[in-house]
Design a protein around this motif. Structure first.
Motif, mmCIF file in Angstrom:
data_model
loop_
_atom_site.group_PDB
_atom_site.id
_atom_site.type_symbol
_atom_site.label_atom_id
_atom_site.label_comp_id
_atom_site.label_asym_id
_atom_site.label_seq_id
_atom_site.Cartn_x
_atom_site.Cartn_y
_atom_site.Cartn_z
ATOM 1 N N LEU A 172 -18.864 0.153 -4.763
ATOM 2 C CA LEU A 172 -17.529 -0.068 -5.342
ATOM 3 C C LEU A 172 -16.573 -0.438 -4.226
ATOM 4 O O LEU A 172 -16.459 0.296 -3.232
ATOM 5 N N THR A 173 -15.899 -1.563 -4.375
ATOM 6 C CA THR A 173 -14.934 -2.015 -3.376
ATOM 7 C C THR A 173 -13.661 -2.447 -4.074
ATOM 8 O O THR A 173 -13.707 -3.197 -5.056
ATOM 9 N N PHE A 174 -12.529 -1.978 -3.582
ATOM 10 C CA PHE A 174 -11.255 -2.435 -4.140
ATOM 11 C C PHE A 174 -10.173 -2.348 -3.076
ATOM 12 O O PHE A 174 -10.266 -1.587 -2.110
ATOM 13 N N THR A 175 -9.154 -3.170 -3.273
ATOM 14 C CA THR A 175 -7.985 -3.194 -2.401
ATOM 15 C C THR A 175 -6.747 -2.958 -3.245
ATOM 16 O O THR A 175 -6.575 -3.576 -4.299
ATOM 17 N N ARG A 176 -5.888 -2.045 -2.781
ATOM 18 C CA ARG A 176 -4.611 -1.801 -3.445
ATOM 19 C C ARG A 176 -3.491 -2.222 -2.501
ATOM 20 O O ARG A 176 -3.556 -1.963 -1.293
ATOM 21 N N THR A 177 -2.488 -2.880 -3.044
ATOM 22 C CA THR A 177 -1.376 -3.368 -2.239
ATOM 23 C C THR A 177 -0.048 -2.960 -2.856
ATOM 24 O O THR A 177 0.073 -2.777 -4.069
ATOM 25 N N ASN A 178 0.954 -2.799 -1.999
ATOM 26 C CA ASN A 178 2.322 -2.538 -2.446
ATOM 27 C C ASN A 178 3.233 -2.985 -1.311
ATOM 28 O O ASN A 178 3.246 -2.375 -0.243
ATOM 29 N N GLY A 179 3.953 -4.069 -1.523
ATOM 30 C CA GLY A 179 4.714 -4.659 -0.435
ATOM 31 C C GLY A 179 3.746 -5.152 0.622
ATOM 32 O O GLY A 179 2.792 -5.866 0.314
ATOM 33 N N ASP A 180 3.959 -4.749 1.882
ATOM 34 C CA ASP A 180 3.038 -5.179 2.926
ATOM 35 C C ASP A 180 1.990 -4.109 3.244
ATOM 36 O O ASP A 180 1.216 -4.252 4.192
#
Length: 473
Positions: free
Chosen positions: A405-413
């Motif tokens: 399982l691979t995921f990326t979470r972003t918020n602003g930079d």
């Protein structure tokens, strides 16, 4: 039976894992509009078992633990029910917390109203909030309302008061009666006014009419802005009334994956017929919930709680060597994380529920303490993990191996990339398309520069955090 539509009725008569209810296609197009407090978005919840969690077994004893919980990184202390416990039909010697005898009293077993007030004041002085566990679906059989207001109660086909399911120490309330609603709202307001608590965890919230919660919330909010957590997975509750609900369906996926891989000892011993699941079932669940829940809904992730611990074994019984991997996911998947009494010390014992348990946690700092301190710090310092971060900001990356399982979470930079091997075998790490974002990130557990290994060990997890250029791949 489908794990997400099954009503899990525990033979103990204490708790129910509420499933996803019938789909309402309109909810997925609406915005969650509860007046959620801003402080919940980075919060870590700690469920405190007053009866079993400290040598004193009371509020004063837990109050002495508050500096430790603050240092651990706890933001919200959730007290299991503090009310006197009914004696009529009592289960075991001590009875169930969830058979309430008096909604406006503190169980002498735990202390006094003054003790509760002092506990809340001390928690606030340490920068923590306090929520009470409230039971609005049913009362104990000798609650004063039974005699003084029998009209508040549900009646069975024979016209008798009755408890739900096999909860024989309780009587179910009837919310078609305006008097029941007024009395319960009065009880909920009481603790906010008297003890300055910061909200509620509401037991079996999905069994109480949603319109009651929507009636109650503005009245509670008028006293003080509060946080409301529903023990349910009922999408409509998050439209106006509650700020977060239980991620029961995600817990079911965790258990099923562990069972599929042969490490869920509890499921094996009980011969549970759990569905076969792999890493791909996690994004599949989130995609389904996007359609079923109001936009902006928040779910509380967990690997244990009082129900699971007492009735389905510890996290180690259900998840075995995968415990660390699923704990990391409980912090990094969309939502807000929780800890249960002793989890922060790796306490591997299912508490007695109706009796005083002679075995209790040793809170001396160990590798589990350090692990959860790091996860709590990560939660606080990375906006990408905020509970109110749009779920669309979570992007899954397809690995060549279905167990990765691979995921990326972003918020602003800010970026958080998570890679987990949800299997008990070493697997090569590669991707079918673009690779996950790692450039410019730091390995959260080692402090070294992020890099993708060629192979992942069984149940290995990697968490990379930082604020590089979002375009980097």
């Amino acid at each position: 039976m489908n794990a997400f539509k099954k009503l899990l009725l525990l033979c103990t008569g204490i708790a129910i894992a509420t499933p996803l209810f019938a789909k309402n296609p309109e909810l997925g197009n609406k915005m969650a509009a509860s007046p959620a407090p801003d402080w919940m978005k980075k919060a870590v919840i700690y469920e405190a078992n007053l009866r079993q969690g400290t040598p004193e077994r009371n509020l004063k004893g837990l109050q002495r633990q508050l500096p430790r919980l603050r240092d651990l990184g706890v933001d919200i202390v959730w007290l299991m029910p503090i009310h006197p416990i009914s004696e009529d039909g009592r289960k075991g010697t001590m009875g169930s917390y969830y058979a309430v005898k008096d909604y406006k009293a503190v169980n002498p077993e735990f202390g006094t109203l003054q003790d509760l007030k002092e506990f809340v004041r001390t928690a606030h002085s340490h920068g923590m909030k306090v929520i009470l566990d409230e039971v609005c679906n049913h009362t104990g059989r000798d609650n004063a309302w039974v005699k003084d207001h029998p009209e508040y109660y549900y009646r069975d086909k024979e016209g008798k008061m009755a408890g739900p399911y096999d909860w024989t120490d309780t009587y179910k309330l009837d919310y078609s009666n305006p008097g029941t609603r007024a009395a319960m709202i009065d009880a909920l307001k009481y603790w906010i006014k008297e003890a300055d608590i910061d909200g509620y965890r509401c037991d079996v919230a999905g069994e109480v009419p949603t319109d009651f919660w929507e009636e109650a919330r503005p009245q509670l909010q008028a006293v003080k802005p509060v946080f409301m957590l529903a023990e349910a997975s009922k999408p409509e509750l998050l439209l106006k009334a509650f700020d977060a609900d239980y991620a029961w369906p995600m817990k079911d996926v965790f258990n099923a994956i562990a069972h599929t891989k042969g490490v869920n000892k509890y499921a094996q011993e009980k011969k549970q017929n759990l569905p076969k699941m792999t890493a791909k079932d996690i994004p599949a669940l989130l995609d389904r919930q996007k359609k079923e829940y109001p936009k902006g809904s928040v779910h509380m992730n967990m690997i244990t709680n009082h129900d699971l611990n007492s009735w389905e074994g510890t996290e180690f019984d259900r998840l075995g060597p995968a415990t660390g991997a699923f704990a990391v996911l409980s912090y990094t998947l969309p939502g807000m994380p929780m800890l249960y009494t002793g989890q922060e010390a790796g306490f591997n014992h299912p508490f007695e529920f109706f009796e005083t348990d002679s075995i209790m946690p040793d809170y001396s700092a160990n590798e589990f303490t350090a692990f959860y301190e790091m996860l709590n710090s990560m939660k606080h310092s990375n906006p990408a993990l905020d509970a109110d971060a749009p779920v669309e900001n979570t992007q899954f990356v397809k690995a060549s191996n279905p167990d990765v399982l691979t995921f990326t979470r972003t918020n602003g930079d800010n970026i958080v990339t998570v890679i987990v091997n949800l299997s008990n075998e070493s697997v090569p790490l590669s991707y079918t398309g673009h690779q996950p974002i790692v450039t410019g990130l730091t390995n959260m557990f080692t402090g070294s520069d992020a890099e993708l290994p060629a192979t992942l060990a069984p149940w290995q997890y990697l968490v990379f955090t930082g604020s590089p250029t979002l375009g980097a791949k």
